[in-house]
Design an enzyme around this catalytic site. Structure first.
Site, mmCIF file in Angstrom:
data_model
loop_
_atom_site.group_PDB
_atom_site.id
_atom_site.type_symbol
_atom_site.label_atom_id
_atom_site.label_comp_id
_atom_site.label_asym_id
_atom_site.label_seq_id
_atom_site.Cartn_x
_atom_site.Cartn_y
_atom_site.Cartn_z
ATOM 1 N N GLU A 44 61.186 -32.768 -18.784
ATOM 2 C CA GLU A 44 62.180 -32.654 -17.704
ATOM 3 C C GLU A 44 63.643 -32.741 -18.159
ATOM 4 O O GLU A 44 64.501 -33.226 -17.404
ATOM 5 C CB GLU A 44 61.910 -33.701 -16.598
ATOM 6 C CG GLU A 44 60.488 -33.661 -16.054
ATOM 7 C CD GLU A 44 60.208 -34.742 -14.979
ATOM 8 O OE1 GLU A 44 61.147 -35.174 -14.287
ATOM 9 O OE2 GLU A 44 59.022 -35.124 -14.836
ATOM 10 N N HIS B 171 60.710 -49.824 -16.666
ATOM 11 C CA HIS B 171 62.062 -50.139 -16.189
ATOM 12 C C HIS B 171 62.828 -50.984 -17.199
ATOM 13 O O HIS B 171 64.035 -51.162 -17.075
ATOM 14 C CB HIS B 171 61.997 -50.901 -14.859
ATOM 15 C CG HIS B 171 61.520 -50.041 -13.736
ATOM 16 N ND1 HIS B 171 60.267 -50.163 -13.192
ATOM 17 C CD2 HIS B 171 62.111 -49.013 -13.092
ATOM 18 C CE1 HIS B 171 60.121 -49.245 -12.242
ATOM 19 N NE2 HIS B 171 61.221 -48.542 -12.163
HETATM 20 N N1 LIG Z 1 65.878 -39.656 -6.383
HETATM 21 C C1 LIG Z 1 65.167 -40.506 -7.083
HETATM 22 N N2 LIG Z 1 64.745 -41.663 -6.560
HETATM 23 C C2 LIG Z 1 63.992 -42.513 -7.297
HETATM 24 C C3 LIG Z 1 63.665 -42.207 -8.617
HETATM 25 C C4 LIG Z 1 64.121 -40.987 -9.151
HETATM 26 O O1 LIG Z 1 63.868 -40.668 -10.289
HETATM 27 N N3 LIG Z 1 64.857 -40.180 -8.370
HETATM 28 N N4 LIG Z 1 62.911 -43.065 -9.374
HETATM 29 C C5 LIG Z 1 62.608 -44.388 -8.893
HETATM 30 C C6 LIG Z 1 63.594 -45.350 -9.518
HETATM 31 N N5 LIG Z 1 64.934 -44.907 -9.332
HETATM 32 C C7 LIG Z 1 65.706 -44.264 -10.268
HETATM 33 C C8 LIG Z 1 66.883 -43.784 -9.802
HETATM 34 C C9 LIG Z 1 67.776 -43.174 -10.656
HETATM 35 C C10 LIG Z 1 67.507 -43.048 -11.986
HETATM 36 C C11 LIG Z 1 68.483 -42.459 -12.922
HETATM 37 O O2 LIG Z 1 68.227 -42.369 -14.093
HETATM 38 N N6 LIG Z 1 69.704 -42.103 -12.482
HETATM 39 C C12 LIG Z 1 70.718 -41.648 -13.358
HETATM 40 C C13 LIG Z 1 71.426 -40.424 -12.799
HETATM 41 C C14 LIG Z 1 70.580 -39.195 -12.865
HETATM 42 C C15 LIG Z 1 71.459 -37.980 -12.698
HETATM 43 O O3 LIG Z 1 71.665 -37.515 -11.605
HETATM 44 N N7 LIG Z 1 72.014 -37.474 -13.771
HETATM 45 C C16 LIG Z 1 72.912 -36.348 -13.765
HETATM 46 C C17 LIG Z 1 74.355 -36.799 -13.966
HETATM 47 C C18 LIG Z 1 74.492 -37.536 -15.272
HETATM 48 C C19 LIG Z 1 75.833 -38.182 -15.469
HETATM 49 O O4 LIG Z 1 76.027 -39.348 -15.209
HETATM 50 N N8 LIG Z 1 76.785 -37.436 -15.990
HETATM 51 C C20 LIG Z 1 78.072 -37.945 -16.357
HETATM 52 C C21 LIG Z 1 78.602 -37.168 -17.548
HETATM 53 C C22 LIG Z 1 77.690 -37.296 -18.750
HETATM 54 C C23 LIG Z 1 77.801 -38.632 -19.429
HETATM 55 O O5 LIG Z 1 78.881 -38.964 -19.891
HETATM 56 O O6 LIG Z 1 76.786 -39.360 -19.482
HETATM 57 C C24 LIG Z 1 78.968 -37.887 -15.146
HETATM 58 O O7 LIG Z 1 78.686 -37.124 -14.209
HETATM 59 O O8 LIG Z 1 79.940 -38.653 -15.121
HETATM 60 C C25 LIG Z 1 72.528 -35.374 -14.863
HETATM 61 O O9 LIG Z 1 71.730 -35.746 -15.729
HETATM 62 O O10 LIG Z 1 73.021 -34.251 -14.830
HETATM 63 C C26 LIG Z 1 71.729 -42.761 -13.565
HETATM 64 O O11 LIG Z 1 71.907 -43.634 -12.708
HETATM 65 O O12 LIG Z 1 72.380 -42.720 -14.607
HETATM 66 C C27 LIG Z 1 66.303 -43.511 -12.469
HETATM 67 C C28 LIG Z 1 65.388 -44.123 -11.604
HETATM 68 C C29 LIG Z 1 62.593 -44.491 -7.408
HETATM 69 N N9 LIG Z 1 63.536 -43.660 -6.763
HETATM 70 C C1 MET Z 2 59.883 -41.909 -9.770
HETATM 71 S S1 MET Z 2 58.473 -41.010 -10.195
HETATM 72 C C2 MET Z 2 59.006 -40.097 -11.543
HETATM 73 C C3 MET Z 2 58.128 -38.963 -11.851
HETATM 74 C C4 MET Z 2 58.735 -37.940 -12.746
HETATM 75 N N1 MET Z 2 57.793 -36.906 -13.079
HETATM 76 C C5 MET Z 2 59.241 -38.601 -14.009
HETATM 77 O O1 MET Z 2 58.487 -38.750 -14.905
HETATM 78 O O2 MET Z 2 60.371 -39.016 -14.104
#
Ligand SMILES: Nc1nc2c(c(=O)[nH]1)N[C@@H](CNc1ccc(C(=O)N[C@@H](CCC(=O)N[C@@H](CCC(=O)N[C@@H](CCC(=O)O)C(=O)O)C(=O)O)C(=O)O)cc1)CN2
Ligand code: MET
Ligand SMILES: [Zn+2]
Length: 766
Positions: A493, A704
């Site tokens: 992914e 986590h």
């Molecule tokens: N929607 C959702 N709900 C969920 C989950 C989930 O995966 N998605 N998982 C469970 C646990 N929750 C989670 C929620 C978020 C994240 C997560 O990793 N979030 C990321 C953001 C993901 C994202 O949208 N990333 C974007 C933006 C990345 C970013 O921050 N970019 C910077 C620039 C790059 C950098 O300098 O790093 C910016 O915009 O400023 C991308 O990859 O494109 C974070 O907080 O860091 C993981 C688990 C339950 N609920």
């Molecule tokens: C919050 S469930 C996450 C499933 C997803 N396929 C992953 O591995 O990130």
């Protein structure tokens, strides 16, 4: 006058400043002092936003560095000994409970983290001992933050999780048998002391959250309200006046538990407007009603006219001095401000209101009721125009989608054959060993991946350059899985920003944002896409990447999709169409994707439904049955278009299936992977009791935390699982996806997982 109140404000800051500060602190890039200074700056900024909006009652202690329940655990001296024995300082001890700690010879896993009611926010579970004691911290956070606001000239209303909710939401530690609610008597003195200190500091009122009142409660929990609130009442003027606060449901079934002589009661009138009259009828003669009319869970502009009417109907019965206008819940679940969205279509942006805008809405409603609508005429007129524009916009309506929905037939919900026939044709094709190993989909989202996506968005690299970067990531992921010796691969992914946002961006009927972050847990945030109209799939969404992954892989490759219910729950849904309709539209779009993946040579397809459980109505009964019916149908509709030999997986990040196991079984997925490492393997008993015939992969380690589980720990988990599941049913996988992890710990953990699996494979293969 009618006062306005906010129940809580998002704490991340306009640019996810808190996330950046905490992650920098964890990485050793900033000092603890710098982290705390930044946190203080954010609190002040957020109080000021509310003050400038004209809000009368502004919350404090709604802030937390990681989670507000965790802050209470620490302030109440309910920290399990494993976190106190190594002499970590207060802040590091706090984070150790939140995310584990494996540094400088200290090695402790985190406490369990679970969903906050039916939201996508997670809280840390109070984890209690048989000989539990409580002791108020020397400088309780609620007092410190109240004083901090006061110094800045803002007298706030501190927020506390109430004693009954704190205990009811907790659990006994592993190996302990205490029923948390039995600890009430020991806990109350801590509340007393804290409330007295708050009063001495100058707090006139305190928001005491008892949201568990919306549940069907066991008798013991019910019985706890009376002694708790009688105790507080007996303290009279020594403590602030209490606003007994509920949200996310109605309290009509528990009205007798609401303390009669309490100063105020808050109810959620967005979720359950119909409870208004009954609740008013049951209030004590002096009790104030806090009317939650501005949605804390969604981003639609409040219909001010309707909200004012609701509040006025309360005022007619109670008088202006006994009504407060409030947000329905904390605004924690909404993004910081609409002002950051520069790329939204202007027509659609006019329909939204984020946290900062909502603070203005509560103030306007209060003013309209206090002084009459003329006092806010301009705001009311503009609001009526926006509401009308959305209601009549052609962009919400797609006749082609509706027509397709009308043509769904019963056969569309069923696979061609039953599971036994399916599994043998799948096995003939896949030829998997006993205890097949796999992962849940995502691999680490490295800084490099995020940066290259940012560059693409900014136009600094071309789409072609980005695509070849993603292909390289996929090749690397495949190579790593080959080296580790996994059995069913994933592409990892790397192209997805988020498992829901990614699909929202590729579906018609959705709007998506650039800055509308909402905290999910700790420092992790999501940008829920917004469903604005009927949903359809203009083009395949994941086929290109999956097809590429298959072409470079020597083992079966899982296609990876987010299921219809999860797409719905983790988006901001429409409020003008029933959720079942939106789920069905999503299901049809996903069904086409599943069929396209199969045609592209993907033999294993996982459709994740981690949000299915959280969508379960909070009370059992008719509403729950209705929800499960359409939720299961949506999943089936999206997955049943394939041949028997295509293996359908689904994934759930929770294992407490007891109360809706029949629905999980009804999904008819060939393989389920579930979160299990933090739960008691006993929960797997439901699979045994129901003679569940299909395959299951209960997670063998927690994802986590950066902590690496040892091979022995994983062996112990597998051993436990085998007490409940048949060897030929069992898959071995982590709890969930690995996107939040670093590569180093990911490789080490998976290597241990595979070593542990090999041990059992040797043992069971004759
Ligand atoms: N929607 C959702 N709900 C969920 C989950 C989930 O995966 N998605 N998982 C469970 C646990 N929750 C989670 C929620 C978020 C994240 C997560 O990793 N979030 C990321 C953001 C993901 C994202 O949208 N990333 C974007 C933006 C990345 C970013 O921050 N970019 C910077 C620039 C790059 C950098 O300098 O790093 C910016 O915009 O400023 C991308 O990859 O494109 C974070 O907080 O860091 C993981 C688990 C339950 N609920
Ligand atoms: C919050 S469930 C996450 C499933 C997803 N396929 C992953 O591995 O990130
Ligand atoms: Zn998961």
């Amino acid at each position: 006058m009618v006062q306005s109140a906010v129940l809580g404000f998002p704490r991340m800051g306009v640019n996810r400043d808190l996330k950046k500060a905490t992650e920098n602190y964890w990485a050793g890039k900033i000092s603890q002092e710098e982290l705390l200074t930044e946190a203080k700056r954010l609190r002040l900024a957020h109080w000021k936003i509310q003050k400038d909006a004209g809000v009368d009652i502004i919350p404090s202690n709604d802030f937390a560095l990681y989670d507000q329940v965790l802050s209470h655990i620490q302030d109440f001296g309910a920290v399990p000994e494993r976190y106190t024995k190594d002499g970590l300082d207060t802040v590091d001890q706090y984070f150790a409970m939140g995310r584990g700690h494996q540094k400088g010879g200290v090695d402790v896993p985190s406490l369990e983290m679970v969903k906050w009611f039916d939201s996508n926010y997670h809280y840390v579970k109070p984890t209690l001992q048989d000989n539990q004691t409580f002791k108020l911290s020397a400088s309780p956070k609620a007092v410190v933050e109240f004083n901090e606001a006061k110094e800045a000239g803002i007298v706030t209303r501190p927020v506390l999780v109430g004693p009954v909710s704190f205990l009811h939401l907790g659990k006994a530690d592993r190996g302990q048998s205490v029923e948390p609610i039995d600890l009430l008597e020991k806990l109350l003195p801590v509340y007393e002391e804290l409330l007295v200190q708050l009063k001495q500091a100058g707090a006139e009122t305190v928001q005491i959250d008892e949201p568990v009142l919306v549940f069907d409660l066991p008798a013991k929990t019910k019985a706890a309200f009376k002694p708790a609130y009688e105790k507080f009442a007996s303290l009279g003027d020594k403590i602030p006046k209490l606003v007994f606060t509920t949200y996310f449901g109605d309290i009509v079934h528990n009205l007798d538990l609401v303390p009669k002589d309490i100063y105020a009661v808050h109810i959620d009138l967005v979720r359950n407007p119909e409870q208004l009259e009954t609740v008013i009828g049951a209030l004590g003669p002096q009790t104030v009603l806090s009317a939650g009319v501005v949605d804390g869970r969604n981003i639609w502009k409040t219909n001010l006219k309707r909200a004012i009417e609701t509040v006025e109907s309360a005022v007619q019965k109670l008088g202006k001095e006994r009504v407060i206008v409030a947000t329905s819940s904390s605004l924690l679940h909404t993004p910081h401000t609409l002002a950051s969205e520069k790329k939204l279509d202007a027509e659609i942006a006019d329909w939204f209101s984020f946290a900062s805008e909502k603070t203005v809405e509560v103030a306007v409603i209060a003013k309209a009721v206090t002084e009459g609508p003329a006092a806010v005429r301009e705001q009311l007129e503009a609001n009526a125009k926006s509401i009308q524009a959305r209601a009549t916009s052609p962009r919400t309506n797609d006749p082609k989608v509706k027509e397709r929905q009308s043509k769904i037939v019963a056969a569309d919900y069923n696979r061609k054959s039953e599971f036994p026939a399916r599994i043998s044709s799948q096995q003939a094709k896949l030829k998997l060993p006993l205890f097949p190993t796999t992962t849940i989909g995502s691999f680490p989202q490295t800084k490099e991946i995020r940066l290259s996506r940012t560059k693409l968005t900014k136009g600094e690299i071309t789409a072609q350059e980005y695509d070849s970067f993603i292909e390289k990531e996929i090749r690397d992921n495949v190579k790593i899985q080959e080296e580790l010796g996994l059995d069913v691969f994933v592409h990892g992914e790397p192209e997805r920003n988020d498992m829901v946002q990614y699909f929202g961006e590729r579906l018609d009927g959705y709007a998506f944002t650039t800055h509308a972050w909402v905290q999910s847990y700790g420092s992790r945030c999501v940008r829920p896409p917004i469903i604005v109209g009927d949903i359809s799939r203009p083009a395949p969404m994941t086929v290109k990447e999956s097809k590429y992954a298959v072409s470079v892989s020597s083992k079966p490759m899982k296609g990876m999709l987010t299921g219809p219910v999860t797409c719905l729950r983790w988006s901001f849904p429409r409020d003008d169409v029933h959720q079942s309709v939106q789920a069905e539209q999503l299901a049809l779009a996903l069904r086409d994707e599943v069929v396209d993946l199969e045609a592209a040579g993907i033999d294993v397809i996982q459709v994740d439904e981690p949000a299915l459980r959280e969508g379960l109505p909070l009370r059992s009964g008719k509403e729950r049955d209705a929800y499960l019916k359409w939720a299961v149908q949506a999943f089936r509709l999206s997955t049943t278009g394939v041949e028997d030999s295509t293996q359908i997986h689904s994934h759930f990040c929770y294992s407490e299936f007891q109360d809706f196991f029949h629905a999980i079984a009804a999904l008819d997925a060939d393989v389920l992977s579930i979160e299990n490492s933090k739960s008691d393997a006993k929960l797997l008993g439901v699979f045994v009791d129901s003679a569940y015939p299909r395959h299951i992969g209960p997670g063998v380690y927690d994802i986590h935390s950066p902590r690496v589980p040892s091979e022995q720990e994983i062996k112990d988990r597998i051993e436990e699982m085998l007490q409940y599941l048949k060897p030929e049913q069992l898959w071995i996988n982590p709890d969930c996806g690995l996107k939040t992890r670093q590569w180093k710990e990911t490789k080490e953990a998976l290597a241990n997982m595979i070593a542990a699996t090999k041990h059992f494979r040797a043992k069971y293969t004759k």
